[in-house]
Design an enzyme around this catalytic site. Structure first.
Site, mmCIF file in Angstrom:
data_model
loop_
_atom_site.group_PDB
_atom_site.id
_atom_site.type_symbol
_atom_site.label_atom_id
_atom_site.label_comp_id
_atom_site.label_asym_id
_atom_site.label_seq_id
_atom_site.Cartn_x
_atom_site.Cartn_y
_atom_site.Cartn_z
ATOM 1 N N GLU A 100 -43.663 103.149 24.981
ATOM 2 C CA GLU A 100 -42.868 103.621 23.844
ATOM 3 C C GLU A 100 -41.371 103.489 24.112
ATOM 4 O O GLU A 100 -40.608 104.436 23.924
ATOM 5 C CB GLU A 100 -43.231 105.070 23.502
ATOM 6 C CG GLU A 100 -44.672 105.241 23.080
ATOM 7 C CD GLU A 100 -44.964 106.593 22.455
ATOM 8 O OE1 GLU A 100 -44.272 107.566 22.766
ATOM 9 O OE2 GLU A 100 -45.903 106.669 21.638
ATOM 10 N N GLU B 216 -52.768 104.307 20.819
ATOM 11 C CA GLU B 216 -52.963 105.756 20.997
ATOM 12 C C GLU B 216 -53.280 106.374 19.646
ATOM 13 O O GLU B 216 -52.381 106.580 18.829
ATOM 14 C CB GLU B 216 -51.699 106.442 21.551
ATOM 15 C CG GLU B 216 -51.408 106.135 22.991
ATOM 16 C CD GLU B 216 -50.184 106.900 23.528
ATOM 17 O OE1 GLU B 216 -49.866 107.987 23.001
ATOM 18 O OE2 GLU B 216 -49.563 106.391 24.476
HETATM 19 C C1 GAL Z 1 -47.138 109.519 23.299
HETATM 20 C C2 GAL Z 1 -47.044 109.028 24.741
HETATM 21 C C3 GAL Z 1 -48.208 109.568 25.548
HETATM 22 C C4 GAL Z 1 -48.340 111.048 25.341
HETATM 23 C C5 GAL Z 1 -48.449 111.358 23.865
HETATM 24 C C6 GAL Z 1 -48.531 112.829 23.546
HETATM 25 O O1 GAL Z 1 -45.975 109.309 22.619
HETATM 26 O O2 GAL Z 1 -47.060 107.628 24.776
HETATM 27 O O3 GAL Z 1 -48.005 109.268 26.896
HETATM 28 O O4 GAL Z 1 -47.218 111.675 25.883
HETATM 29 O O5 GAL Z 1 -47.321 110.890 23.214
HETATM 30 O O6 GAL Z 1 -49.643 113.373 24.123
#
Ligand code: GAL
Length: 721
Positions: free
Chosen positions: A180, A249
């Protein structure tokens, strides 16, 4: 005969060769494995958040749940605790983890980062990195780039030497560099853009033979694929029309912070998000997390992140199926797999019936698959599709792998929910040991002028740092006669603080996720002569996110003042302070068998009760059976817990969850604040005790309690559906 043997031999070699090497590439529609487009369902399982003994079962459950890929970050600070000294054992045995996945027949998406965010201490960076001269994290900075390249190359060469990339016959089909970075680049401008170019070149130069991705990175340089993270990604488009649409994600819930409620995400909405992504050309979808697990030891980071990283994932923290989430998603995956031949062969034809009603149809000579979608959050809909009528609940997608029969609707959950029980299986008989307060003239303290930033002094070797100073009070001070105690004010950058005056606890203050800073301000009992001020400052994880989070401070930075003296206000900020890193009990390794037998513990009726800064120990036998175990810490305040020398994490059951835990409807846009539980109760009451950490008999349990919790209320519990 010889010719037949030769032929057999050739056949054998060609079989072996074709099963050991494969190619991975991509086009606009999907990732291609051995030239074949694939719709891939993936799930995050972070290896250090469970034990190696748990891995095979977790991976099997992931496979049974219909996953094709396991995604994990690589945790730099776990692997390189000091520069050039590597550690790949126990929970950090990355190669073993990947081989477990391989044996199960699944693929791996390796997110090397090495910045990982992930609610992991310091976002995965080793603390020593902060003290490399001239360093500046995640930007066009030579010392940082050198270190980052060094670790990334180390991991890639380890994977290559173990033949773990798909092109070598291994399971790794993809890697990730950075994490990110787009938003950071946007904020810092030119050096950020230069860093992105460098990072991409560096990664691609490592020649893994499989694609790289960068998540949330709109300008990911070719051939790196930019991907989407979030609760929904159906509208996402990669930056080039020859790259596939990937969702790295899809948050299955959210993390818990001490002081916050426990978030959850209804499976109807999660399934809806997946179905919308797939019906809109998505071809790779990863659940973050599929099993969240536990932040053992002091690995939790970002501030105030709880020890549990359960995440409301389809496999719960303890490795048990979360129902109906797991089964509903398994059924979704089956439905998607039935559509796969149609999905990979073409693009969807979309029919818009009305504002919230659509059909996405993939039709070619490979077959026909349809997705009927109702985006309305409150009303159900009827739709006529190819002369048949279909009912769609609000906020749902129906999947028709043959363009005729509905095999799955995201909002119709057919499996039953399980309510997990935590059944006590044993209480404890405690011994106690007092952690003494330290004062400025004690041995092993380090005197310095003024107040020092906490991590600079501790280098994160401990959560604890004593700030110690003396205050001289003249016998003729007015307050000694009029009884008006002077006010001590201590300003701290965080995260928690105990104030002791002449060895007596005078108050405890702590910050929270929204604001780690804190101020102690209270009347204090001082006497004529020398007074010992002892401040025990406690860090609760290092930051993991934010532009240049390496510069964020912790600890007592001042001002520290004493108001109400004859002279007015005395500023103690710049005077001499002494420092002591860590607790005496930590120095003595009270959490280990040998350390704990090096001191006298108090037993029986003399056991200290409800006192701050107290160590407790006991021994216990393993309960029969193989159900997962936990410690019920509800009666405790804050501190650390060890079993047989293994740190099971920070406990902070005394921090109750603030927030609104109203009803939550699955329909409508989900955010991490929408569905919350545990308000008014401990943010985290139960602490996972991995079965593999305990022996049949004589297990040593040690608790350090900061706040004065009551250990007689603690128990060992079994978790069962
Ligand atoms: C995303 C990040 C993950 C984790 C998630 C929240 O933005 O890439 O590593 O932190 O948020 O759980």
């Amino acid at each position: 005969m010889l010719r037949i043997n030769m032929l057999l031999l050739m056949l054998f070699f060609s079989l072996v060769c074709s099963s050991v090497t494969a190619s991975v590439s991509y086009d606009d529609r999907a990732i291609l494995i051995n030239g074949k487009r694939r719709i891939l369902i993936s799930g995050s399982i972070h290896y250090p958040r469970s034990t190696p003994e748990m891995w095979p079962d977790l991976i099997r459950k992931a496979k049974d749940g219909g996953l094709d890929v396991i995604q994990t970050y690589v945790f730099w600070n776990g692997h390189e605790p000091s520069p050039g000294k590597y550690y790949f054992e126990g929970r950090y045995d990355l190669v073993r983890f990947i081989k477990v996945v391989q044996q199960a027949g699944l693929y791996v998406h390796l997110r090397i980062g090495p910045y990982v965010c992930a609610e992991w201490n310091f976002g995965g960076f080793p603390v020593w990195l902060k003290y490399v001269p001239g360093i500046s994290f995640r930007t066009d900075n030579e010392p940082f780039k050198r270190a980052m390249q060094g670790f990334t190359a180390k991991i890639v060469s380890l994977m290559k030497s173990e033949k773990l990339f798909e092109t070598q016959g291994g399971p790794i089909i993809m890697s990730q560099i950075e994490n990110e970075y787009g938003p950071v680049e946007w904020e810092i401008g030119a050096p950020g853009r230069a860093y992105t170019q460098w990072v991409a070149k560096m990664a691609v130069g490592l020649d893994t033979g499989v694609p790289w991705i960068m998540c949330k990175q709109e300008d990911a340089p070719d051939p790196i694929i930019d991907t989407c993270n979030g609760f929904y990604c159906e509208g996402f488009k990669p930056n080039k029309d020859y790259k596939p649409k990937m969702f790295t994600e899809n948050w299955t819930g959210w993390y818990t912070a001490f002081g916050g409620p426990v978030p959850y995400r209804p499976v109807e909405d999660l399934a809806y998000s997946v179905a919308r992504f797939i019906q809109n050309n998505g071809s790779f979808m990863n659940y973050y997390m599929y099993h969240g697990g536990t932040n053992f030891g002091r690995t939790a980071g970002g501030l105030f992140i709880a020890t549990s990283y359960d995440y409301d994932a389809p496999i719960d923290e303890y490795g048990l199926l979360r129902e109906p989430k797991w089964s509903h998603l398994r059924d979704l995956h089956k439905a998607i797999k039935l559509c796969e031949p149609a999905l990979v062969s073409t693009y969807p034809a979309v029919t818009y019936y009305s504002k919230n009603l659509e059909a996405h149809v993939y039709e070619s000579k490979s077959g026909c698959a349809a997705f009927l979608a109702n985006y309305d959050p409150s009303t159900s809909a009827k739709v006529t599709f190819r002369n048949m009528q279909y009912d769609l609940p609000p906020w749902s997608v129906s999947i028709l792998p043959d363009c005729k029969n509905v095999v799955f609707n995201t909002a119709r959950v057919s499996s039953n929910g399980w309510h997990m029980k935590m059944t006590p299986v044993g209480s404890f008989s405690w011994q106690s040991y007092n952690e003494e307060t330290v004062s400025a003239d004690d041995q092993d303290t380090l005197a310095m002028d003024g107040l020092w930033e906490q991590i600079n002094v501790t280098r994160d070797a401990s959560d604890y740092l004593w700030y110690l100073t003396d205050v001289n009070i003249q016998p003729n001070e007015g307050f000694l006669k009029n009884g008006q105690n002077p006010t001590l004010t201590v300003m701290s950058a965080g995260h928690a603080l105990h104030v002791f005056i002449n060895g007596q606890l005078s108050g405890t203050v702590w910050g929270g996720l929204d604001n780690p800073k804190l101020t102690y301000s209270n009347g204090v009992n001082l006497r004529a002569g020398v007074n010992k001020i002892s401040l025990l400052s406690v860090a609760v994880g290092l930051p993991n996110v934010g532009v240049h989070f390496e510069t964020f401070n912790a600890g007592v930075l001042g001002p520290v003042t004493l108001k109400g003296l004859d002279e007015g206000t005395r500023d103690l900020t710049k005077q001499q302070w002494s420092y002591k890193v860590g607790l005496k009990g930590e120095d003595l390794s009270l959490h280990t068998v040998s350390g704990s037998s090096s001191v006298e513990w108090v037993q029986g009726s003399m056991v200290v009760q409800k006192q701050p800064l107290t160590w407790y120990k006991t021994t216990f036998n393993a309960p029969a059976g193989n159900e997962p175990l936990a410690l019920d810490m509800n009666s405790m305040g804050k501190g650390l817990v060890w079993i047989n020398g293994e740190n099971i994490g920070r406990h902070w059951a005394g921090y109750k969850a603030h927030g609104n835990c109203g009803n939550c409807n699955y329909a409508g846009i989900f955010t991490e604040k929408k569905c919350l539980s545990n308000c008014g109760q401990a943010s985290q009451r139960w602490y996972h005790v991995p079965r593999s950490w305990i022996n049949p008999t004589g297990n040593l349990l040690v608790v350090f309690e900061e706040w004065g919790g009551d250990p007689t209320g603690m128990s060992l519990v079994k978790r069962t559906p």
